[in-house]
Design a protein around this motif. Structure first.
Motif, mmCIF file in Angstrom:
data_model
loop_
_atom_site.group_PDB
_atom_site.id
_atom_site.type_symbol
_atom_site.label_atom_id
_atom_site.label_comp_id
_atom_site.label_asym_id
_atom_site.label_seq_id
_atom_site.Cartn_x
_atom_site.Cartn_y
_atom_site.Cartn_z
ATOM 1 N N GLY A 86 0.799 -1.221 0.000
ATOM 2 C CA GLY A 86 0.000 0.000 0.000
ATOM 3 C C GLY A 86 0.835 1.275 0.000
ATOM 4 O O GLY A 86 0.313 2.356 0.306
ATOM 5 N N LEU A 87 2.103 1.173 -0.384
ATOM 6 C CA LEU A 87 2.991 2.337 -0.361
ATOM 7 C C LEU A 87 3.087 3.028 -1.721
ATOM 8 O O LEU A 87 3.510 4.179 -1.803
ATOM 9 C CB LEU A 87 4.381 1.924 0.114
ATOM 10 C CG LEU A 87 4.423 1.255 1.499
ATOM 11 C CD1 LEU A 87 5.823 0.746 1.815
ATOM 12 C CD2 LEU A 87 3.919 2.202 2.571
ATOM 13 N N LEU A 88 2.709 2.316 -2.772
ATOM 14 C CA LEU A 88 2.694 2.854 -4.136
ATOM 15 C C LEU A 88 1.385 2.488 -4.809
ATOM 16 O O LEU A 88 0.734 1.522 -4.427
ATOM 17 C CB LEU A 88 3.830 2.252 -4.980
ATOM 18 C CG LEU A 88 5.260 2.483 -4.573
ATOM 19 C CD1 LEU A 88 6.201 1.757 -5.529
ATOM 20 C CD2 LEU A 88 5.582 3.963 -4.552
ATOM 21 N N SER A 89 1.024 3.261 -5.828
ATOM 22 C CA SER A 89 -0.107 2.904 -6.690
ATOM 23 C C SER A 89 0.303 3.169 -8.129
ATOM 24 O O SER A 89 1.188 3.974 -8.400
ATOM 25 C CB SER A 89 -1.344 3.720 -6.320
ATOM 26 O OG SER A 89 -1.098 5.097 -6.541
ATOM 27 N N ARG A 90 -0.353 2.479 -9.051
ATOM 28 C CA ARG A 90 -0.060 2.663 -10.479
ATOM 29 C C ARG A 90 -1.329 3.103 -11.199
ATOM 30 O O ARG A 90 -2.436 2.753 -10.799
ATOM 31 C CB ARG A 90 0.420 1.358 -11.095
ATOM 32 C CG ARG A 90 1.823 1.015 -10.745
ATOM 33 C CD ARG A 90 2.268 -0.181 -11.502
ATOM 34 N NE ARG A 90 2.270 -1.323 -10.593
ATOM 35 C CZ ARG A 90 2.982 -2.399 -10.771
ATOM 36 N NH1 ARG A 90 3.718 -2.533 -11.835
ATOM 37 N NH2 ARG A 90 2.957 -3.364 -9.895
ATOM 38 N N TYR A 91 -1.136 3.862 -12.262
ATOM 39 C CA TYR A 91 -2.265 4.255 -13.103
ATOM 40 C C TYR A 91 -1.773 4.465 -14.528
ATOM 41 O O TYR A 91 -0.592 4.689 -14.767
ATOM 42 C CB TYR A 91 -2.938 5.510 -12.561
ATOM 43 C CG TYR A 91 -2.093 6.760 -12.600
ATOM 44 C CD1 TYR A 91 -2.170 7.640 -13.663
ATOM 45 C CD2 TYR A 91 -1.201 7.056 -11.573
ATOM 46 C CE1 TYR A 91 -1.393 8.779 -13.712
ATOM 47 C CE2 TYR A 91 -0.422 8.185 -11.608
ATOM 48 C CZ TYR A 91 -0.524 9.050 -12.682
ATOM 49 O OH TYR A 91 0.251 10.171 -12.722
ATOM 50 N N LEU A 92 -2.716 4.389 -15.481
ATOM 51 C CA LEU A 92 -2.376 4.591 -16.883
ATOM 52 C C LEU A 92 -2.153 6.061 -17.166
ATOM 53 O O LEU A 92 -2.854 6.928 -16.636
ATOM 54 C CB LEU A 92 -3.502 4.082 -17.783
ATOM 55 C CG LEU A 92 -3.688 2.568 -17.835
ATOM 56 C CD1 LEU A 92 -4.914 2.226 -18.678
ATOM 57 C CD2 LEU A 92 -2.457 1.895 -18.412
ATOM 58 N N CYS A 93 -1.197 6.323 -18.027
ATOM 59 C CA CYS A 93 -0.921 7.690 -18.461
ATOM 60 C C CYS A 93 -2.148 8.217 -19.210
ATOM 61 O O CYS A 93 -2.667 7.543 -20.104
ATOM 62 C CB CYS A 93 0.302 7.691 -19.380
ATOM 63 S SG CYS A 93 0.620 9.279 -20.154
ATOM 64 N N PRO A 94 -2.649 9.396 -18.853
ATOM 65 C CA PRO A 94 -3.853 9.912 -19.503
ATOM 66 C C PRO A 94 -3.656 10.255 -20.985
ATOM 67 O O PRO A 94 -4.616 10.256 -21.748
ATOM 68 C CB PRO A 94 -4.201 11.172 -18.705
ATOM 69 C CG PRO A 94 -3.004 11.493 -17.898
ATOM 70 C CD PRO A 94 -2.173 10.262 -17.790
ATOM 71 N N THR A 95 -2.426 10.506 -21.411
ATOM 72 C CA THR A 95 -2.194 10.871 -22.810
ATOM 73 C C THR A 95 -1.620 9.731 -23.645
ATOM 74 O O THR A 95 -1.589 9.818 -24.862
ATOM 75 C CB THR A 95 -1.228 12.077 -22.900
ATOM 76 O OG1 THR A 95 0.004 11.732 -22.252
ATOM 77 C CG2 THR A 95 -1.845 13.308 -22.249
ATOM 78 N N ASP A 96 -1.144 8.666 -23.004
ATOM 79 C CA ASP A 96 -0.573 7.525 -23.715
ATOM 80 C C ASP A 96 -0.941 6.266 -22.937
ATOM 81 O O ASP A 96 -0.294 5.912 -21.964
ATOM 82 C CB ASP A 96 0.951 7.670 -23.817
ATOM 83 C CG ASP A 96 1.610 6.487 -24.524
ATOM 84 O OD1 ASP A 96 0.896 5.551 -24.957
ATOM 85 O OD2 ASP A 96 2.851 6.496 -24.636
ATOM 86 N N ARG A 97 -1.975 5.586 -23.379
ATOM 87 C CA ARG A 97 -2.500 4.427 -22.645
ATOM 88 C C ARG A 97 -1.505 3.280 -22.516
ATOM 89 O O ARG A 97 -1.730 2.341 -21.778
ATOM 90 C CB ARG A 97 -3.803 3.926 -23.299
ATOM 91 C CG ARG A 97 -4.946 4.892 -23.162
ATOM 92 C CD ARG A 97 -5.322 4.975 -21.725
ATOM 93 N NE ARG A 97 -6.439 5.890 -21.538
ATOM 94 C CZ ARG A 97 -6.852 6.305 -20.382
ATOM 95 N NH1 ARG A 97 -6.253 5.904 -19.300
ATOM 96 N NH2 ARG A 97 -7.859 7.130 -20.274
ATOM 97 N N ARG A 98 -0.375 3.365 -23.219
ATOM 98 C CA ARG A 98 0.655 2.325 -23.065
ATOM 99 C C ARG A 98 1.533 2.612 -21.859
ATOM 100 O O ARG A 98 2.203 1.735 -21.342
ATOM 101 C CB ARG A 98 1.528 2.244 -24.315
ATOM 102 C CG ARG A 98 0.760 1.794 -25.545
ATOM 103 C CD ARG A 98 1.612 1.967 -26.769
ATOM 104 N NE ARG A 98 1.887 3.404 -26.927
ATOM 105 C CZ ARG A 98 2.764 3.926 -27.754
ATOM 106 N NH1 ARG A 98 3.501 3.149 -28.501
ATOM 107 N NH2 ARG A 98 2.949 5.231 -27.828
#
Length: 155
Positions: A88-100
């Motif tokens: 629970g120390l980091l989270s990941r998400y997709l780049c809003p301008t480049d879904r890769r």
């Protein structure tokens, strides 16, 4: 130059001393971070690097940049990110301008742990340098480290 060339011997000795200094410092910090915060040096470094990101232009790091910043392979960095994400120390998400692209952010819990661990890291670093400075083979390297007054630039 031959293997017995004095310049090569001096270079090898210098590299050996630098490697020894690094190993001693890292081991001292590792013990302090593990015992007080259940963090490895690499985990602390990753949290620190990621905590410096911002939302502006170029403010987020790609995983290759993160791997370079913490001096690990991309696969080892991914495993490290996974471990910290599981805690629970980091989270990941997709780049809003480049879904890769996938970004990694430090969570509030990660920032809190980093703030708690920073004084431990800094104190352990000072202790390790002070101890190394008493070693004649390492004292000049300690002086060089202490003389550096520039922000670390990572490419």
């Amino acid at each position: 130059m031959t293997a017995t060339d004095p310049a090569l011997t001096a270079l090898a000795n210098g590299w050996g001393a630098l490697s020894l200094l690094h190993s001693r410092i890292e081991a001292h910090i590792e013990r302090a971070l593990q015992s007080r915060h259940d963090l490895s040096v690499r985990e602390y470094s990753l949290l620190d690097v990621l905590s410096r990101q911002h939302d502006g232009e170029g403010g987020h790091l790609q995983m290759k940049q993160v791997a370079d910043a913490v001096v690990l392979s991309q696969s080892a960095t991914t495993r490290l990110v996974n471990r910290l994400e599981d805690r629970g120390l980091l989270s990941r998400y997709l780049c809003p301008t480049d879904r890769r692209g996938i970004y990694t952010n430090v969570t509030a819990a990660g920032l809190e742990l980093l703030q708690e661990a920073r004084p431990t890291n800094d104190t352990a670093l000072r202790e390790a340098l002070a101890e190394a400075a008493r070693n004649p083979e390492l004292s000049s390297l300690v002086e060089a480290v202490e003389a550096v007054d520039a922000p670390l630039v990572r490419s």
